[in-house]
Design a protein around this motif. Sequence first.
Motif, PDB file in Angstrom:
ATOM      1  N   LYS A  15       0.819  -1.218   0.000  1.00  0.00           N
ATOM      2  CA  LYS A  15       0.000   0.000   0.000  1.00  0.00           C
ATOM      3  C   LYS A  15       0.849   1.261   0.000  1.00  0.00           C
ATOM      4  O   LYS A  15       0.590   2.181  -0.757  1.00  0.00           O
ATOM      5  N   ASP A  16       1.820   1.333   0.862  1.00  0.00           N
ATOM      6  CA  ASP A  16       2.623   2.545   0.967  1.00  0.00           C
ATOM      7  C   ASP A  16       3.829   2.454   0.045  1.00  0.00           C
ATOM      8  O   ASP A  16       4.391   1.391  -0.154  1.00  0.00           O
ATOM      9  N   ALA A  17       4.202   3.581  -0.503  1.00  0.00           N
ATOM     10  CA  ALA A  17       5.381   3.668  -1.370  1.00  0.00           C
ATOM     11  C   ALA A  17       5.333   2.599  -2.462  1.00  0.00           C
ATOM     12  O   ALA A  17       6.183   1.711  -2.522  1.00  0.00           O
TER      13      ALA A  17
END
Length: 141
Positions: A15-17
């Motif tokens: 999800k992140d980065a």
Amino acid sequence: MRNRTGNNPKRRIVKDALPDMAARELLLAHVRYVGSGHHKIYPANYGLGRTNPRPTSSVCDALRPLPLAEATELLRQGVLRAMFSTYVQDGFPKYIWSVSADGTVYEAKTHPNTPGQYHGYPLEKEDRMCDEVKAAWEARC
């Protein structure tokens, strides 16, 4: 056929980065869909000598034969949309998810003995990952 035991709590979509497109294309150049006789009724054009679905395994071609080209394209689209897990084995995500044109959610999985080679299966609607994959798929279109 019994339902497979799903809902592995360790499955997570990155999800992140999110990896940039260059990183996704590099990954795409090294992954391959090979299929598995444990998830097939019809060997179609997979080059499988025989099929032997496990009683606890989902069968990817229960409703219709799923040609290798279509399975490969689903894997490709999953990589391009960064629909893969953060858990990495030898530089490969353990899971890659995709959604077919008819809304079926597929999960492809690699094995530690064959990193980068994936086999896939549809997820049952009851599997908590179905809604999560569909929501992420739509968001990443």
